[in-house]
Design an enzyme around this catalytic site. Structure first.
Site, mmCIF file in Angstrom:
data_model
loop_
_atom_site.group_PDB
_atom_site.id
_atom_site.type_symbol
_atom_site.label_atom_id
_atom_site.label_comp_id
_atom_site.label_asym_id
_atom_site.label_seq_id
_atom_site.Cartn_x
_atom_site.Cartn_y
_atom_site.Cartn_z
ATOM 1 N N GLU A 285 13.512 25.334 0.888
ATOM 2 C CA GLU A 285 14.595 24.575 1.505
ATOM 3 C C GLU A 285 15.757 25.496 1.889
ATOM 4 O O GLU A 285 16.526 25.194 2.790
ATOM 5 C CB GLU A 285 15.072 23.492 0.521
ATOM 6 C CG GLU A 285 15.401 22.185 1.192
ATOM 7 C CD GLU A 285 15.572 21.033 0.209
ATOM 8 O OE1 GLU A 285 14.819 20.061 0.336
ATOM 9 O OE2 GLU A 285 16.436 21.097 -0.682
ATOM 10 N N HIS A 306 -10.498 30.497 -9.292
ATOM 11 C CA HIS A 306 -11.786 29.861 -9.013
ATOM 12 C C HIS A 306 -11.681 28.868 -7.863
ATOM 13 O O HIS A 306 -12.572 28.070 -7.646
ATOM 14 C CB HIS A 306 -12.297 29.183 -10.288
ATOM 15 C CG HIS A 306 -12.503 30.181 -11.401
ATOM 16 N ND1 HIS A 306 -13.730 30.690 -11.728
ATOM 17 C CD2 HIS A 306 -11.608 30.804 -12.217
ATOM 18 C CE1 HIS A 306 -13.595 31.567 -12.716
ATOM 19 N NE2 HIS A 306 -12.313 31.652 -13.032
ATOM 20 N N LYS A 420 13.783 11.088 7.384
ATOM 21 C CA LYS A 420 14.550 9.934 6.892
ATOM 22 C C LYS A 420 14.970 9.048 8.060
ATOM 23 O O LYS A 420 14.874 7.828 7.987
ATOM 24 C CB LYS A 420 15.810 10.415 6.162
ATOM 25 C CG LYS A 420 15.550 11.110 4.851
ATOM 26 C CD LYS A 420 16.868 11.402 4.155
ATOM 27 C CE LYS A 420 16.687 12.354 3.008
ATOM 28 N NZ LYS A 420 17.943 12.852 2.454
HETATM 29 O O1 PA5 Z 1 18.255 20.461 -2.754
HETATM 30 C C1 PA5 Z 1 18.595 19.418 -2.237
HETATM 31 O O2 PA5 Z 1 19.751 19.222 -1.819
HETATM 32 C C2 PA5 Z 1 17.649 18.248 -2.103
HETATM 33 O O3 PA5 Z 1 16.360 18.589 -2.485
HETATM 34 C C3 PA5 Z 1 18.124 17.092 -2.962
HETATM 35 O O4 PA5 Z 1 18.205 17.505 -4.282
HETATM 36 C C4 PA5 Z 1 17.194 15.894 -2.832
HETATM 37 O O5 PA5 Z 1 17.041 15.532 -1.489
HETATM 38 C C5 PA5 Z 1 17.739 14.714 -3.617
HETATM 39 O O6 PA5 Z 1 18.981 14.358 -3.129
HETATM 40 P P1 PA5 Z 1 19.948 13.439 -3.969
HETATM 41 O O7 PA5 Z 1 20.307 14.128 -5.216
HETATM 42 O O8 PA5 Z 1 21.141 13.238 -3.072
HETATM 43 O O9 PA5 Z 1 19.238 12.146 -4.240
#
Ligand code: PA5
Length: 444
Positions: A285, A306, A420
């Site tokens: 990310e 494996h 989303k």
């Molecule tokens: O690293 C990030 O920002 C994302 O992976 C969030 O942690 C994830 O989308 C969850 O978001 P939230 O904590 O707002 O529910």
């Protein structure tokens, strides 16, 4: 924690890693001075050293209430709001948790998918169990987590009554905004704040990770101490060779620049499966954007030798490997001798199982290097809170430096919004009428 890049450096041009030193230095200074892209999300940088004993005590106090009142605690969260806790708890727990006598409640993770069977089965299991909930969402509006919390809140209230349920529901969310905050304030839940300047995937050392880890019965002070010691070791003024995060960031970027686009994290301990999952989110990310980024993959070895072993040994030569090795197991077990030796294994009799594992690790490293796979080797002394704390900060700092060398903002995730928007449009969420009409056209 130690890092050895000798079996990676030989795959890049001589001096290619050292040549990145000015960029590593610039990245570290930009992080320190807050001048890099995403500089409003640098709260993780000196987080470990800023955590006070009073704060640890407050988390442990809340954990105690959950431990005393619950047989199981469901941690509802997704992405950065659950992977860190899951990684630490798995690394430190007995592999077969149900065999281990413990005063800690069973920790269950939910809110990280929209599987109807998953949620139905969770609810089925919880019917006979006194449970609590830790609802974790920084935005407070994430659909996967919000649906799960809606189900669990009702069930917990039905099971215990509204007043009693309040004692065992904890919210970890933004200080002011989002539905999770509104609900927590209105219902009077104990709540913790996720600092504004700490992004989800860098939040394991905030209450997001610390509370579930403490409820599971682990020493969060030792975890934070490990992270704080690593923070000191990765100081901006440390020479490159003494700064493991800088060495890691420089090495993986030099390999990437040489044309290898996929990094596979390999572990030799089943308990570290979720270290790979946490690391994939942290690096994927943070770096996968603007048409760039190393693709982070992970394997559990020797298990996956494996299955994926063939690909790693002989497939397209676009990969490199980062191995996490644990020097000492926490237990002792030897291969027994057998008078009949029907299985031909007496050459191993009396050897520790870990010695066999270590020879598998060494043999695999040699084979993969022979097969053209650069190897970064990271080792920790043992699986405990302190060592895992070190790994957490090492990877976070390495990620910040690495993303900046790559030339991206490591602290945003604009690409996550695309699915989303489509999902909300398809589900008819108010405010998405225009997107919904456009999607219906595309689906004709
Ligand atoms: O690293 C990030 O920002 C994302 O992976 C969030 O942690 C994830 O989308 C969850 O978001 P939230 O904590 O707002 O529910």
């Amino acid at each position: 924690m130690k890092i050895n890049i000798s079996k990676a450096a030989s795959f890049v041009a001589a001096g290619a890693i050292e040549a990145l030193e000015p960029q590593v230095k610039a990245a570290q200074e930009a992080l320190e001075q807050g001048t890099c892209p995403g500089n409003d999300f640098l709260g993780w940088l000196h987080l470990p050293s800023s955590i006070t004993p009073e704060f640890i005590a407050e988390i442990n106090e809340t954990a105690k209430v959950l431990k005393e009142n619950c047989e199981a605690v469901v941690v509802a969260g997704i992405g950065g709001s659950y992977l860190g806790a899951r990684m630490v708890i798995d690394a430190l727990s007995n592999s077969f948790g149900w065999l281990q006598p413990s005063d800690a409640p069973r920790i269950l993770f939910a809110g990280n998918n929209i599987g109807e069977d998953y949620l139905s089965e969770l609810i089925g299991y919880l019917k006979g169990v006194k449970f609590g909930v830790i609802n974790i969402s920084k935005s407070g509006t994430t659909t996967e987590t919000a649906i799960t919390f809606r189900l669990l809140k009702k069930m917990c209230e039905d099971q215990r009554g509204k007043e009693e349920a309040k004692k065992v529901i904890v919210a970890i969310t933004d200080a002011k905004k989002g539905a999770a905050r509104t609900t927590a304030d209105k219902e009077g839940y104990k709540s913790f704040i996720i600092p504004n300047n700490v992004g989800g995937r860098f939040s394991v050392l905030t209450p997001v990770g610390l509370l579930p880890i403490a409820v599971a019965g682990f020493d969060i002070a030792a975890l934070v101490k490990g992270a704080a010691d690593m923070e000191a070791q990765c100081d901006v003024n440390a020479p490159l060779a003494n700064n493991p995060a800088a060495v890691y960031a420089a090495t993986r970027n030099a390999i990437y620049q040489s044309g290898k686009k996929i990094e596979i994290m390999a572990n030799y301990q089943p308990k570290l499966h979720n270290l790979g999952e946490w690391w994939k989110q942290l690096y994927g990310e943070s770096e996968g954007k603007d048409g760039k980024g190393i693709f982070p993959a992970s394997v559990d070895l020797t298990t996956d030798l494996h299955s994926m072993g063939q690909w790693i040994q002989d497939g397209e030569r676009t990969i490199f490997e980062t191995v996490i090795s644990v020097e000492k197991p926490n237990t002792t077990l030897e291969v027994p001798s057998d008078a009949e030796n029907l299985d031909g294994l007496n050459f191993l009799a009396g050897k520790r199982i870990d010695e066999v594992n270590k020879m598998a690790e060494l043999g695999t490293q040699l084979a993969h290097v022979d097969g053209g796979v650069p190897n970064i080797h990271i080792s920790i002394e043992k699986l405990d809170e302190y060592n895992i704390g070190q790994l957490i900060y090492f990877f976070e700092k390495g990620c910040g430096i690495s993303g900046l060398i790559l030339g991206v903002n490591p602290f945003d995730q604009p690409g996550v919004e695309a699915y989303k928007k489509n999902m909300f449009a398809l589900l008819g969420k108010p405010g998405y009428e225009a997107e919904s009409a456009a999607i219906q056209e595309r689906l004709k």
